[in-house]
Design an enzyme around this catalytic site. Structure first.
Site, short mmCIF file in Angstrom:
data_model
loop_
_atom_site.label_atom_id
_atom_site.label_comp_id
_atom_site.label_asym_id
_atom_site.label_seq_id
_atom_site.Cartn_x
_atom_site.Cartn_y
_atom_site.Cartn_z
N LYS A 209 -52.03 -24.48 -34.91
CA LYS A 209 -52.77 -25.73 -35.02
C LYS A 209 -53.13 -26.00 -36.48
O LYS A 209 -52.90 -27.06 -37.01
CB LYS A 209 -54.03 -25.65 -34.15
CG LYS A 209 -54.88 -26.89 -34.18
CD LYS A 209 -56.06 -26.78 -33.22
CE LYS A 209 -57.03 -27.93 -33.44
NZ LYS A 209 -58.18 -27.88 -32.54
N GLY A 270 -57.37 -24.86 -29.46
CA GLY A 270 -56.25 -23.91 -29.40
C GLY A 270 -56.04 -23.34 -28.00
O GLY A 270 -54.92 -23.27 -27.50
N HIS A 387 -53.59 0.78 -7.90
CA HIS A 387 -53.35 2.20 -8.19
C HIS A 387 -53.90 2.58 -9.54
O HIS A 387 -53.50 3.58 -10.13
CB HIS A 387 -51.85 2.49 -8.09
CG HIS A 387 -51.31 2.18 -6.73
ND1 HIS A 387 -51.32 3.10 -5.70
CD2 HIS A 387 -50.83 1.03 -6.21
CE1 HIS A 387 -50.83 2.52 -4.61
NE2 HIS A 387 -50.53 1.27 -4.89
O1 F6P Z 1 -58.78 -16.75 -32.87
C1 F6P Z 1 -59.30 -17.91 -33.37
C2 F6P Z 1 -58.35 -19.04 -33.27
O2 F6P Z 1 -58.89 -20.07 -34.02
C3 F6P Z 1 -58.08 -19.48 -31.84
O3 F6P Z 1 -59.06 -20.30 -31.35
C4 F6P Z 1 -56.75 -20.12 -31.98
O4 F6P Z 1 -56.15 -20.30 -30.73
C5 F6P Z 1 -56.07 -19.13 -32.86
O5 F6P Z 1 -57.07 -18.74 -33.78
C6 F6P Z 1 -54.83 -19.62 -33.57
O6 F6P Z 1 -55.09 -20.70 -34.43
P1 F6P Z 1 -53.92 -21.57 -35.01
O7 F6P Z 1 -53.21 -22.23 -33.89
O8 F6P Z 1 -54.58 -22.55 -35.92
O9 F6P Z 1 -52.98 -20.67 -35.78
#
Ligand code: F6P
Length: 541
Positions: A209, A270, A387
């Site tokens: 993201k 995310g 198990h």
């Molecule tokens: O672990 C924190 C975080 O911000 C998550 O919320 C997110 O899914 C992940 O890192 C990856 O972030 P990005 O898609 O920006 O690489």
């Protein structure tokens, strides 16, 4: 924001406390014996999912009070605000609109005065055109070979959704394509994922993201080196790399042509992004039609959540039951037990969804909570877990509510495997609820000294969720069910379910320590433990 009435001051909360004192000692054996209609009264079916919650330590009064708690918490308004695109993620000043990702083409959802639905469908259409080209072999690698391997590089929500969905929908996937998922910055992850792949036939999807996440950027740079070590020409990157991100600038700076970028928006969290462009690997696997079927399933559950009365609303019921155990029985965890091998990554996926969302200790109006929030989610597919850790659920000292997930039909009908699998699911819920009494154990001729070890006290609660079979639609419904259950709980706990500030500190400290590992002369100013660990690493380097 205007101060909220504290949760513990709500009349329904107080009433639940008093009610709990009355019902905590009730045993499921007695509740079932006293009421032959219990299973029917405490089960609901909606959008093709059947939820039996009769094996919970509840009475009619419990449900009435929990529903009242949801009403007093303003859940109805908060649901409407989320679906309308209001900026309910107040700490990041963002709308929360994963529901727009699966809205039909003619829906209208506005953020900052703009209808976002056309953009959502424009990206879906571009993803579909790209998927068709890869799946048909029309899109060629730099040397003219067709793409046979897809490697998704991402972490957290940019990995867990894609890998979970790929595994869940593998039955529907294009078997001539190989899918791998690289998330960990541990070089082993990349090395093992690519060791048998031919770079000339490999496409990397860099999913992030922010496009700044250290792990993903490190793996993406390694992937580019791995590709160019064989293909040498930097122009090859354009044929072998695509990006999924909200950050076009960083994508371009990395060297990926933004024509090969699939975008999404800051109003997609995310951990809520698997049906945005982050799902590109899923679409490549199951095809655009399969992906749209999954989105249709999400949307059906969204509509159910948005419109059904709380007492009939599956995500609300599941969320309220988690509140009941977390806040009144003091349970700390929930076990998610899918009786389907295709759902083997579902518990891992749910861990981020639930724990990153509701692992919060401050309310939206900035007060420290005075009650427990976010339960720990964990689990494994049945029957494997039986198990392994079920012993503790049956006879340990902890009360662990369980979600059992099963399907009436298997996708792989091999002799009597499915009957055995489902017999085990039903048997576990029965054993957990009813246990085995001293008299029953004695009647088997068990010597007295062994009786305490062999008796099961029972009264261990579980939900059973059944669907006809695991299809793309059903996967969408299941994920949306948990998304909205998480939302329900977050609203009641009054926490911000859509930020994740707690992840930041560790990231910052790692960036400080990284140069200290390579510069062996610099002085260390951490605590004595951290200093000594770093020294030990430096010496071994
Ligand atoms: O672990 C924190 C975080 O911000 C998550 O919320 C997110 O899914 C992940 O890192 C990856 O972030 P990005 O898609 O920006 O690489």
């Amino acid at each position: 924001m205007t101060p909220l009435t504290p949760l513990t001051a709500l009349p329904a909360w107080k009433a639940l406390g008093e009610h709990f004192a009355q019902v905590r000692g009730l045993h499921l054996r007695d509740l079932f014996a006293a009421d032959p209609g219990r299973a029917g009264r405490f089960s609901r079916e909606a959008v093709g999912l059947f939820l039996d919650y009769s094996k919970h330590r509840i009475t009619d009064e419990t449900i009435t009070l929990l529903v009242r708690l949801a009403e007093e918490s303003g859940l109805r308004d908060r649901i409407d605000a989320m679906f309308r695109g209001e900026k309910i993620n107040i700490t990041e000043n963002r709308a929360v609109l994963h529901t727009a990702l699966r809205a039909p083409r003619d829906a209208v959802i506005t953020v900052d005065g703009q209808n976002v639905v056309p953009e959502v469908h424009a990206v879906l259409d571009r993803m579909a055109a790209f998927s068709d080209r890869i799946r048909s072999g029309d899109w060629k690698g730099h040397t003219g070979q067709r793409i046979r391997n897809i490697v998704n590089i991402g972490i957290g929500g940019s990995d867990l959704g894609p890998v979970m969905a790929y595994e869940a929908l593998r039955h529907y996937s294009e078997r001539s394509l190989t899918f791998r998922f690289v998330s960990n910055v541990d070089g082993t992850d990349f090395a093992e994922a690519t060791h048998d792949l031919n770079p000339a036939e490999t496409l990397f999807i860099v999913s992030s993201k922010t496009f700044t996440t250290l792990e993903t950027m490190t793996n993406a740079a390694t992937a580019r080196n791995w590709l160019l070590a064989q293909l040498t020409d930097p122009a090859a990157v354009a044929r072998h790399f695509v990006a999924v991100s909200t950050n076009a600038q960083a994508v371009a700076a990395f060297g990926i042509d933004t024509a090969n970028m699939f975008g999404f928006w800051d109003w997609v969290g995310g951990r809520y992004s698997m049906d945005s462009a982050i799902g590109l690997s899923t679409m490549l696997a199951v095809g655009p039609e399969g992906f749209r079927r999954m989105l249709a399933g999400f949307h059906e559950m969204d509509e159910h959540f948005r419109t059904a009365p709380f007492a009939e609303n599956l995500p609300v019921i599941m969320g309220l039951l988690n509140i009941w155990y977390t806040n009144f029985f003091g349970s700390e965890t929930v076990a998610v037990l899918p009786y389907d091998q295709y759902l083997k990554r579902f518990p891992a996926y749910l861990q981020q969804l639930t724990m990153e969302s509701n692992g919060k200790r401050v309310t939206l109006d900035g007060r420290a909570v005075t009650y427990q929030t976010g339960a720990i989610f964990w689990g494994e597919p049945g029957t494997n877990g039986q198990h392994s850790f079920y012993q503790l659920i049956h006879q340990g000292t902890k009360l662990i509510p369980c979600d059992f997930l099963g399907f009436l039909h298997t996708l792989n009908p091999l002799s009597n495997h499915h009957d055995i699998l489902m017999a085990n699911l039903f048997a576990q819920t029965e054993a957990l609820a009813f246990g085995k009494t001293t008299a029953e154990v004695q009647a088997e001729g068990t010597p007295d000294w062994l009786v305490p070890h062999r008796e099961f006290d029972g009264n261990r609660p579980s939900s059973t969720l059944l669907a006809d079979r695991l299809t793309p639609e059903v996967l969408g419904k299941l994920v949306a069910l948990y998304e909205h259950s998480v939302f329900t709980q977050g609203v009641i706990w009054q926490v911000g379910s859509f930020d994740q500030w707690g992840v930041e500190l560790g990231k910052k400290l790692a960036m400080r320590i990284l140069p200290e590992l390579t510069d062996s002369t610099g002085s260390l100013t951490h605590d004595s433990s951290t200093n000594a660990l770093i020294q030990r690493y430096r010496q071994a380097r």
